[in-house]
Design a protein around this motif. Sequence first.
Motif, PDB file in Angstrom:
ATOM      1  N   HIS A 106      -5.097   3.726   8.141  1.00 36.14           N
ATOM      2  CA  HIS A 106      -4.311   3.174   7.043  1.00 36.14           C
ATOM      3  C   HIS A 106      -5.153   2.181   6.263  1.00 36.14           C
ATOM      4  O   HIS A 106      -5.440   1.077   6.739  1.00 36.14           O
ATOM      5  CB  HIS A 106      -3.054   2.489   7.573  1.00 36.14           C
ATOM      6  CG  HIS A 106      -2.170   1.963   6.485  1.00 36.14           C
ATOM      7  ND1 HIS A 106      -1.212   0.995   6.696  1.00 36.14           N
ATOM      8  CD2 HIS A 106      -2.086   2.264   5.169  1.00 36.14           C
ATOM      9  CE1 HIS A 106      -0.590   0.723   5.563  1.00 36.14           C
ATOM     10  NE2 HIS A 106      -1.115   1.476   4.628  1.00 36.14           N
ATOM     11  N   PRO A 161      -5.494  -0.547   3.494  1.00 38.20           N
ATOM     12  CA  PRO A 161      -4.539  -1.452   2.827  1.00 38.20           C
ATOM     13  C   PRO A 161      -4.419  -1.168   1.335  1.00 38.20           C
ATOM     14  O   PRO A 161      -5.381  -0.746   0.682  1.00 38.20           O
ATOM     15  CB  PRO A 161      -5.143  -2.845   3.076  1.00 38.20           C
ATOM     16  CG  PRO A 161      -6.085  -2.662   4.218  1.00 38.20           C
ATOM     17  CD  PRO A 161      -6.603  -1.265   4.132  1.00 38.20           C
ATOM     18  N   GLU A 162      -3.233  -1.383   0.815  1.00 32.27           N
ATOM     19  CA  GLU A 162      -3.023  -1.304  -0.625  1.00 32.27           C
ATOM     20  C   GLU A 162      -3.674  -2.530  -1.288  1.00 32.27           C
ATOM     21  O   GLU A 162      -4.011  -3.510  -0.617  1.00 32.27           O
ATOM     22  CB  GLU A 162      -1.517  -1.273  -0.925  1.00 32.27           C
ATOM     23  CG  GLU A 162      -0.777  -0.106  -0.301  1.00 32.27           C
ATOM     24  CD  GLU A 162      -1.185   1.221  -0.873  1.00 32.27           C
ATOM     25  OE1 GLU A 162      -1.549   1.261  -2.071  1.00 32.27           O
ATOM     26  OE2 GLU A 162      -1.160   2.229  -0.139  1.00 32.27           O
ATOM     27  N   TYR A 205      -4.239  -6.044  -2.761  1.00 35.54           N
ATOM     28  CA  TYR A 205      -3.518  -7.280  -2.449  1.00 35.54           C
ATOM     29  C   TYR A 205      -4.302  -8.465  -3.011  1.00 35.54           C
ATOM     30  O   TYR A 205      -5.444  -8.323  -3.467  1.00 35.54           O
ATOM     31  CB  TYR A 205      -3.331  -7.419  -0.937  1.00 35.54           C
ATOM     32  CG  TYR A 205      -4.627  -7.551  -0.164  1.00 35.54           C
ATOM     33  CD1 TYR A 205      -5.206  -8.794   0.083  1.00 35.54           C
ATOM     34  CD2 TYR A 205      -5.274  -6.418   0.328  1.00 35.54           C
ATOM     35  CE1 TYR A 205      -6.385  -8.917   0.783  1.00 35.54           C
ATOM     36  CE2 TYR A 205      -6.465  -6.525   1.039  1.00 35.54           C
ATOM     37  CZ  TYR A 205      -7.015  -7.774   1.263  1.00 35.54           C
ATOM     38  OH  TYR A 205      -8.196  -7.892   1.964  1.00 35.54           O
ATOM     39  N   ARG A 234       6.100  -7.262   6.627  1.00 41.57           N
ATOM     40  CA  ARG A 234       5.054  -6.322   6.207  1.00 41.57           C
ATOM     41  C   ARG A 234       4.918  -6.304   4.694  1.00 41.57           C
ATOM     42  O   ARG A 234       3.795  -6.308   4.158  1.00 41.57           O
ATOM     43  CB  ARG A 234       5.368  -4.912   6.722  1.00 41.57           C
ATOM     44  CG  ARG A 234       4.412  -3.848   6.166  1.00 41.57           C
ATOM     45  CD  ARG A 234       4.822  -2.444   6.576  1.00 41.57           C
ATOM     46  NE  ARG A 234       6.146  -2.078   6.120  1.00 41.57           N
ATOM     47  CZ  ARG A 234       6.441  -1.676   4.890  1.00 41.57           C
ATOM     48  NH1 ARG A 234       5.503  -1.652   3.947  1.00 41.57           N
ATOM     49  NH2 ARG A 234       7.672  -1.341   4.568  1.00 41.57           N
ATOM     50  N   HIS A 235       6.035  -6.305   4.002  1.00 42.57           N
ATOM     51  CA  HIS A 235       6.032  -6.261   2.540  1.00 42.57           C
ATOM     52  C   HIS A 235       5.228  -7.416   1.963  1.00 42.57           C
ATOM     53  O   HIS A 235       4.355  -7.216   1.100  1.00 42.57           O
ATOM     54  CB  HIS A 235       7.481  -6.309   2.033  1.00 42.57           C
ATOM     55  CG  HIS A 235       7.622  -6.478   0.560  1.00 42.57           C
ATOM     56  ND1 HIS A 235       7.682  -5.416  -0.303  1.00 42.57           N
ATOM     57  CD2 HIS A 235       7.729  -7.594  -0.219  1.00 42.57           C
ATOM     58  CE1 HIS A 235       7.803  -5.864  -1.553  1.00 42.57           C
ATOM     59  NE2 HIS A 235       7.843  -7.179  -1.520  1.00 42.57           N
ATOM     60  N   GLU A 283       1.330  -7.435   3.124  1.00 46.81           N
ATOM     61  CA  GLU A 283       0.516  -6.431   2.443  1.00 46.81           C
ATOM     62  C   GLU A 283       0.122  -6.859   1.031  1.00 46.81           C
ATOM     63  O   GLU A 283      -0.811  -6.297   0.463  1.00 46.81           O
ATOM     64  CB  GLU A 283       1.269  -5.098   2.360  1.00 46.81           C
ATOM     65  CG  GLU A 283       1.369  -4.348   3.670  1.00 46.81           C
ATOM     66  CD  GLU A 283       2.166  -3.071   3.550  1.00 46.81           C
ATOM     67  OE1 GLU A 283       1.964  -2.169   4.384  1.00 46.81           O
ATOM     68  OE2 GLU A 283       3.012  -2.966   2.632  1.00 46.81           O
ATOM     69  N   ARG A 284       0.827  -7.849   0.477  1.00 47.41           N
ATOM     70  CA  ARG A 284       0.606  -8.227  -0.910  1.00 47.41           C
ATOM     71  C   ARG A 284      -0.053  -9.590  -1.098  1.00 47.41           C
ATOM     72  O   ARG A 284      -0.884  -9.760  -1.987  1.00 47.41           O
ATOM     73  CB  ARG A 284       1.951  -8.187  -1.661  1.00 47.41           C
ATOM     74  CG  ARG A 284       2.468  -6.770  -1.850  1.00 47.41           C
ATOM     75  CD  ARG A 284       3.983  -6.738  -2.086  1.00 47.41           C
ATOM     76  NE  ARG A 284       4.436  -5.369  -2.365  1.00 47.41           N
ATOM     77  CZ  ARG A 284       4.621  -4.438  -1.433  1.00 47.41           C
ATOM     78  NH1 ARG A 284       4.393  -4.724  -0.145  1.00 47.41           N
ATOM     79  NH2 ARG A 284       5.032  -3.219  -1.771  1.00 47.41           N
ATOM     80  N   TYR A 307       1.569  -2.031  12.468  1.00 52.99           N
ATOM     81  CA  TYR A 307       1.094  -2.524  11.171  1.00 52.99           C
ATOM     82  C   TYR A 307      -0.439  -2.534  11.120  1.00 52.99           C
ATOM     83  O   TYR A 307      -1.090  -3.574  11.010  1.00 52.99           O
ATOM     84  CB  TYR A 307       1.643  -3.926  10.909  1.00 52.99           C
ATOM     85  CG  TYR A 307       3.131  -3.973  10.627  1.00 52.99           C
ATOM     86  CD1 TYR A 307       3.887  -2.810  10.506  1.00 52.99           C
ATOM     87  CD2 TYR A 307       3.790  -5.184  10.466  1.00 52.99           C
ATOM     88  CE1 TYR A 307       5.251  -2.849  10.250  1.00 52.99           C
ATOM     89  CE2 TYR A 307       5.152  -5.242  10.198  1.00 52.99           C
ATOM     90  CZ  TYR A 307       5.879  -4.074  10.100  1.00 52.99           C
ATOM     91  OH  TYR A 307       7.224  -4.121   9.834  1.00 52.99           O
ATOM     92  N   GLY A 357      -2.508  -1.409   8.785  1.00 52.76           N
ATOM     93  CA  GLY A 357      -3.036  -1.874   7.511  1.00 52.76           C
ATOM     94  C   GLY A 357      -2.989  -3.386   7.407  1.00 52.76           C
ATOM     95  O   GLY A 357      -3.931  -4.010   6.895  1.00 52.76           O
ATOM     96  N   CYS A 358      -1.917  -3.988   7.885  1.00 50.87           N
ATOM     97  CA  CYS A 358      -1.808  -5.453   7.856  1.00 50.87           C
ATOM     98  C   CYS A 358      -2.859  -6.096   8.748  1.00 50.87           C
ATOM     99  O   CYS A 358      -3.392  -7.166   8.427  1.00 50.87           O
ATOM    100  CB  CYS A 358      -0.410  -5.875   8.309  1.00 50.87           C
ATOM    101  SG  CYS A 358       0.914  -5.420   7.171  1.00 50.87           S
ATOM    102  N   VAL A 392      -6.059  -6.221   6.904  1.00 48.80           N
ATOM    103  CA  VAL A 392      -6.018  -7.282   5.887  1.00 48.80           C
ATOM    104  C   VAL A 392      -6.265  -8.646   6.526  1.00 48.80           C
ATOM    105  O   VAL A 392      -7.091  -9.438   6.045  1.00 48.80           O
ATOM    106  CB  VAL A 392      -4.669  -7.265   5.146  1.00 48.80           C
ATOM    107  CG1 VAL A 392      -4.495  -8.533   4.313  1.00 48.80           C
ATOM    108  CG2 VAL A 392      -4.558  -6.034   4.252  1.00 48.80           C
TER     109      VAL A 392
END
Length: 582
Positions: free
Chosen positions: A183, A185-186, A188, A266-267, A270-271, A300, A302-303, A306
């Motif tokens: 995964h 990360p998007e 951020y 998580r929301h 991730e940001r 999580y 991806g988190c 990050v």
Amino acid sequence: MNAPVIPIHVLNDPAKPRRKRTQRERQVSAEALVDVKVASGARPFRRDLLIEHLHGLNDRFGQLRTDHLAALAQLLKLSQAEVYEVATFYHHFDVVRENASGGFDAPPRLTVRVCDGLSCQMAGAAELLQRLPALLEADVRVIPAPCIGRCEQAPAVAVHQHPVAHASVESVVQAVQSGATTHEPEPYTALDAYRAVGGYQTLEACIGGARDVESVIKPLEDSGLRGLGGAGFPAGRKWRIVRGQPAPRLMAVNIDEGEPGTFKDRHYLERDPHRFLEGMLIAAWAVGIDAIYIYLRDEYHGCRAVLERELAKLHASPPAAYGAMGLPMIELRRGAGAYICGEESAMIESIEGKRGMPRLRPPYVAQVGLFGRPTLEHNFETLYWIRDILEQGAEGFASHGRHDRKGLRSFSVSGRVKKPGVHLAPAGITLRELVDEYCGGMLDGHTLYAYLPGGASGGILPASLADVPLDFDTLQPHGCFIGSAAVIVLSQHDRVTDAARNLMAFFEHESCGQCTPCRSGTAKARELIARDQWDTGLLAELSQVMRDASICGLGQAAPNPIDCVVRYFPHELSAPNPGARA
């Protein structure tokens, strides 16, 4: 409380005499020792890092072989039984014994976890579980999984570490065939971008002496900020309590949001991870914390990437006010799939490398917590708002609210609405207002029938109570609570009896098994409500025992969905259950 303090970095002192192997324990091979050392990398062999070592082995070999567990026990100077019981406690570890030939069967090439939480069940998870095994290769394992924290993307699937949102049979098969197993990360807000908009200036003011401790704690108290992980304990009061305990004091951050329906942490993580990290460091300064442990749920991935990346940047370039000493010690710990570790004392047991079993209280975590020291335990989101409150003032935070409530709430909304997701709304907003103003209304063809105001454990309310303010202390008269503000919306196409069955199966699966009322009570309740006719008298007795005698909140709250069905939806109890077992 005044016992000698064992320094954290020598919890497993290499100078200690080696524990003698008992006759029942297996011999440790040189090959197994080499495997364990390679899988561990540079990680020291400390007792509290047992779970991290298990992750290293599981990641490298795809399973936990008993010869590797024996070797790990020797290196950690623990009994093999102790290592084995920890490894088998957590859902994400696959413990395997030798086969008939004395070797070990190869692990599945890939594991596909299909979330069967309530939101995903409503969105079609059962069909995925039924069809996927026949469409994937024989060495790909498909298994049901408890809520993976992506309820707004239901049905959600994890192909190894790669999440598939709004999964279909076709999209999961494509993900498996494409080899998408991690995964990324998007986009951020990274460290430089965060600093460019004033990030860490408030922390600098605290460390540098421009603000004193009282000017930080008092605004938290005035804002009404409460713990946003579910318990709702006032944040400022908690800081004063722990600050008043003898040093050294530790901090444990809970990002193990396993409550079905919850995904707000998580929301935000991730940001905007540094808004949380700055709040965490301000809390550590104000309370006088010596070391910080961040406990992140294993789902999580991806988190975790990050946090690892941004913590490395922050250690390399800390706020100038820290001087040559740099940041306090911060350890990122990885959960292993256990809902019970969302309970603060169970999380602390897990950080110490043990099974995640809740402790009896008193003493409380604030007095005797992690490694026997006073511990400030906080949910991720509570810390996320610290900077905003200190910069905007307590009045700014408290000015929000409806129906005589104060503050803001992050609602994780899923189910039969047009816009599921995390919605920041005034505290005290009603479900009807939340759906209409923030969620785009109900899905076409659906009308509000029922809703869960606080995730799996928060109970179920009918549409007739959709105008009750959603906040701490407002839902208890109706047999519910807001918890972590995980709202799942049901329509006329759903049955609350089915929802209760799903939730009780979850509680049975996630009970740690420590106390009989919860261990046996969840199993018996699941069996009783699987029938066409519910024995409401027996269920009421069972509920009372679980509430009165369970050690922690899991067993105490598990009866909530059943009690609410009996109280508010008696008409469903006379309807046939098409899935009932004989």
